[in-house]
Design a protein around this motif. Structure first.
Motif, PDB file in Angstrom:
ATOM      1  N   SER A  32       9.917   0.990  -4.891  1.00 47.48           N
ATOM      2  CA  SER A  32       9.231   0.362  -3.782  1.00 47.48           C
ATOM      3  C   SER A  32       7.766   0.768  -3.767  1.00 47.48           C
ATOM      4  O   SER A  32       6.951   0.135  -3.096  1.00 47.48           O
ATOM      5  CB  SER A  32       9.885   0.755  -2.449  1.00 47.48           C
ATOM      6  OG  SER A  32       9.755   2.154  -2.235  1.00 47.48           O
ATOM      7  N   ARG A  52       1.977   0.576  -2.891  1.00 50.29           N
ATOM      8  CA  ARG A  52       3.266   0.223  -2.296  1.00 50.29           C
ATOM      9  C   ARG A  52       3.444  -1.270  -2.472  1.00 50.29           C
ATOM     10  O   ARG A  52       2.582  -2.059  -2.090  1.00 50.29           O
ATOM     11  CB  ARG A  52       3.284   0.623  -0.819  1.00 50.29           C
ATOM     12  CG  ARG A  52       4.657   0.682  -0.193  1.00 50.29           C
ATOM     13  CD  ARG A  52       4.596   1.384   1.152  1.00 50.29           C
ATOM     14  NE  ARG A  52       3.733   0.696   2.099  1.00 50.29           N
ATOM     15  CZ  ARG A  52       3.367   1.194   3.278  1.00 50.29           C
ATOM     16  NH1 ARG A  52       3.785   2.405   3.631  1.00 50.29           N
ATOM     17  NH2 ARG A  52       2.604   0.503   4.109  1.00 50.29           N
ATOM     18  N   TRP A  53       4.554  -1.646  -3.064  1.00 53.85           N
ATOM     19  CA  TRP A  53       4.689  -3.013  -3.505  1.00 53.85           C
ATOM     20  C   TRP A  53       4.792  -4.036  -2.369  1.00 53.85           C
ATOM     21  O   TRP A  53       4.143  -5.080  -2.417  1.00 53.85           O
ATOM     22  CB  TRP A  53       5.925  -3.154  -4.403  1.00 53.85           C
ATOM     23  CG  TRP A  53       5.897  -2.348  -5.664  1.00 53.85           C
ATOM     24  CD1 TRP A  53       6.879  -1.526  -6.128  1.00 53.85           C
ATOM     25  CD2 TRP A  53       4.848  -2.285  -6.666  1.00 53.85           C
ATOM     26  NE1 TRP A  53       6.513  -0.958  -7.322  1.00 53.85           N
ATOM     27  CE2 TRP A  53       5.280  -1.408  -7.678  1.00 53.85           C
ATOM     28  CE3 TRP A  53       3.596  -2.891  -6.795  1.00 53.85           C
ATOM     29  CZ2 TRP A  53       4.521  -1.121  -8.812  1.00 53.85           C
ATOM     30  CZ3 TRP A  53       2.827  -2.603  -7.915  1.00 53.85           C
ATOM     31  CH2 TRP A  53       3.292  -1.738  -8.898  1.00 53.85           C
ATOM     32  N   HIS A  54       5.576  -3.784  -1.336  1.00 49.39           N
ATOM     33  CA  HIS A  54       5.905  -4.860  -0.401  1.00 49.39           C
ATOM     34  C   HIS A  54       4.710  -5.326   0.425  1.00 49.39           C
ATOM     35  O   HIS A  54       4.670  -6.490   0.837  1.00 49.39           O
ATOM     36  CB  HIS A  54       7.066  -4.454   0.520  1.00 49.39           C
ATOM     37  CG  HIS A  54       6.666  -3.612   1.693  1.00 49.39           C
ATOM     38  ND1 HIS A  54       6.559  -2.233   1.619  1.00 49.39           N
ATOM     39  CD2 HIS A  54       6.329  -3.943   2.964  1.00 49.39           C
ATOM     40  CE1 HIS A  54       6.208  -1.774   2.784  1.00 49.39           C
ATOM     41  NE2 HIS A  54       6.057  -2.777   3.635  1.00 49.39           N
ATOM     42  N   ASP A  55       3.744  -4.458   0.663  1.00 51.57           N
ATOM     43  CA  ASP A  55       2.584  -4.871   1.448  1.00 51.57           C
ATOM     44  C   ASP A  55       1.275  -4.685   0.692  1.00 51.57           C
ATOM     45  O   ASP A  55       0.196  -4.967   1.233  1.00 51.57           O
ATOM     46  CB  ASP A  55       2.513  -4.129   2.784  1.00 51.57           C
ATOM     47  CG  ASP A  55       2.438  -2.622   2.624  1.00 51.57           C
ATOM     48  OD1 ASP A  55       2.391  -1.930   3.657  1.00 51.57           O
ATOM     49  OD2 ASP A  55       2.423  -2.134   1.476  1.00 51.57           O
ATOM     50  N   GLY A  56       1.365  -4.200  -0.557  1.00 47.47           N
ATOM     51  CA  GLY A  56       0.163  -4.053  -1.363  1.00 47.47           C
ATOM     52  C   GLY A  56      -0.743  -2.911  -0.938  1.00 47.47           C
ATOM     53  O   GLY A  56      -1.893  -2.829  -1.379  1.00 47.47           O
ATOM     54  N   LEU A  57      -0.219  -2.013  -0.092  1.00 49.43           N
ATOM     55  CA  LEU A  57      -1.044  -0.897   0.352  1.00 49.43           C
ATOM     56  C   LEU A  57      -1.426  -0.012  -0.826  1.00 49.43           C
ATOM     57  O   LEU A  57      -0.580   0.354  -1.639  1.00 49.43           O
ATOM     58  CB  LEU A  57      -0.294  -0.063   1.385  1.00 49.43           C
ATOM     59  CG  LEU A  57      -1.008   1.211   1.859  1.00 49.43           C
ATOM     60  CD1 LEU A  57      -2.257   0.838   2.654  1.00 49.43           C
ATOM     61  CD2 LEU A  57      -0.078   2.084   2.670  1.00 49.43           C
TER      62      LEU A  57
END
Length: 123
Positions: A32, A52-57
């Motif tokens: 993740s 962080r993959w899901h929000d591109g942070l």
């Protein structure tokens, strides 16, 4: 067994650039978030950069902000680190890491680690 494999370390002079790559090898892999950490003799392992993959942070350690850039491909669970304007204090073993369930950027919360690649910056 799947493992993370880093490449791209080496010896450079202060002011030079270097890039690191990391990808899983050996089978199915999940993450993740992925990131780069480093550790020099006598010091604790520290976050260099993470994504962080899901929000591109994307986050960076204070000491590398503005000089290093992390990028990655979520579908392939691979990350890259472009390091510019290298300084002698950047000398360390750089580790690629991944976590399936992200909870913290602290290295103790990350479950998958590469073997590390040495970056040496001479003055």
């Amino acid at each position: 067994q799947t493992r993370l494999v880093e490449s791209g370390g080496g010896v450079v002079q202060a002011g030079d650039s270097l890039s690191l790559s990391c990808a899983p090898s050996g089978g199915t892999f999940r993450s993740s978030a992925m990131g780069w950490f480093r550790q020099s003799p006598g010091k604790e392992r520290e976050l260099v950069a993470g994504i962080r993959w899901h929000d591109g942070l994307i986050v960076y350690g204070d000491s590398v902000m503005g000089r290093f850039t992390i990028s990655g491909e979520a579908g392939q669970h691979s990350v890259f680190l472009q390091m510019n304007s290298l300084k002698p204090e950047d000398t360390a073993v750089y580790y690629c890491a991944a976590t399936v369930f992200w909870s913290s950027w602290s290295p103790g919360h990350w479950g998958s680690w590469g073997q590390g690649t040495l970056v040496t910056v001479s003055s």
